[in-house]
Write an enzyme that holds these catalytic residues in place. Sequence first.
Site, PDB file in Angstrom:
ATOM      1  CG  PHE A  26       9.511  -8.842   6.104  1.00 35.23           C
ATOM      2  CD1 PHE A  26       9.092  -8.512   4.829  1.00 35.23           C
ATOM      3  CD2 PHE A  26      10.104 -10.081   6.311  1.00 35.23           C
ATOM      4  CE1 PHE A  26       9.233  -9.409   3.774  1.00 35.23           C
ATOM      5  CE2 PHE A  26      10.260 -10.980   5.272  1.00 35.23           C
ATOM      6  CZ  PHE A  26       9.813 -10.644   4.004  1.00 35.23           C
ATOM      7  CG  ASP A  77       4.925  -5.491  24.832  1.00 39.18           C
ATOM      8  OD1 ASP A  77       4.983  -6.723  24.604  1.00 39.18           O
ATOM      9  OD2 ASP A  77       5.927  -4.809  25.118  1.00 39.18           O
ATOM     10  CB  ILE A  78       2.475 -10.086  22.462  1.00 46.23           C
ATOM     11  CG1 ILE A  78       4.002 -10.182  22.353  1.00 46.23           C
ATOM     12  CG2 ILE A  78       1.844  -9.734  21.118  1.00 46.23           C
ATOM     13  CD1 ILE A  78       4.481 -11.304  21.450  1.00 46.23           C
ATOM     14  CE1 TYR A 165      12.895 -16.526  16.484  1.00 45.92           C
ATOM     15  CE2 TYR A 165      14.074 -18.068  15.074  1.00 45.92           C
ATOM     16  CZ  TYR A 165      13.001 -17.229  15.299  1.00 45.92           C
ATOM     17  OH  TYR A 165      12.022 -17.106  14.340  1.00 45.92           O
ATOM     18  CE  LYS A 169       8.866 -18.548  16.276  1.00 51.16           C
ATOM     19  NZ  LYS A 169       7.919 -17.424  16.540  1.00 51.16           N
ATOM     20  CB  VAL A 195      10.162 -15.056   4.973  1.00 52.41           C
ATOM     21  CG1 VAL A 195       9.102 -14.343   4.137  1.00 52.41           C
ATOM     22  CG2 VAL A 195       9.594 -16.333   5.588  1.00 52.41           C
TER      23      VAL A 195
END
EC number: 5.1.3.45
Length: 348
Positions: A26, A77-78, A165, A169, A195
């Site tokens: 997104f 892929d990271i 999560y 972060k 967002v």
Amino acid sequence: MTAYEELRTKLVLAPKRWLITGVAGFIGSGLLEELLFLNQTVIGLDNFSTGYQHNLDDVRTSVSEEQWSRFIFIQGDIRKFTDCQKACKNVDYVLHQAALGSVPRSLKDPIATNSANIDGFLNMLTAARDAHVSSFTYAASSSTYGDHPDLPKIEERIGRPLSPYAVTKYVNELYADVFARSYEFNAIGLRYFNVFGRRQNPNGAYSAVIPRWILSLLKDEPIYINGDGSTSRDFCYIENVIQANLLSATTNDLASKNKVYNVAVGDRTSLNELYYLIRDGLNLWRNEQSRAEPIYKDFRDGDVKHSQADITKIKTFLSYEPEFDIKEGLKQTLKWYIDKHSTLYSSV
């Protein structure tokens, strides 16, 4: 002319080479669209775990063929360091958006969240450092504030995280800070506050509230609210987030670098208020008079009751000025979903 308007003009005159991770998502696709509009060269990295080809296809329809030709896509892929190295080669600016970005998902599968959000983040930091990029702007999160009670949220005051999560972060911020001090690396974290906007996925168990409610109302399905509806958020339209990313990536002010900033509007809207804004907004667009009411459920584990950002810091250091409030952002968003939902989401 605002600082952002000046920057956009400058970029058109002197194009750069950008990397967007999570480009099929997104926010990533929104950044891609804006940068291509500005005639930049963009490398995009995605493994389609939460991103979609149709997001990239939609961007392609909104830009010229010449602009689209400046987009180079890498399916990777990271979590694989070699993929990160390949993507960072000869890049000026990195906009790192790739992550598993759901509180409920992280509670269900903390290992997968840790792998993408911490291991993947460290891979990207290291690859970007080794490639000598000019700057590394990454998606941080308002979840970092955890159980800290103060409103509005100020960057320097955080509480205990309420989900895996949120832990990931915050660890991102710690790693970025260490890289800045240890390697003279330029990294800026953007704590996004709820967002919303075009191309946000309305389907699936971990969909955000705004696109999910829009699609449900378009399909005359019931709307469920977790809690009594008084829960509030600082909803931030995608264009504000794009502005923050570009200002962060390109800043030459030493005092503004290697910091974390809130990205929001600086206001809050309750879920009850949000519901009626969406319902009544759809009524206007479709010339209908729906009076559907929401159905209330239990409060969701891992969520905070209220969230609102203080945006003084980002306005001061980066000259950020949000151009869209919740009402104007919803107006743009509703129009997009009305135009697109029948082709993109009709099979669900």
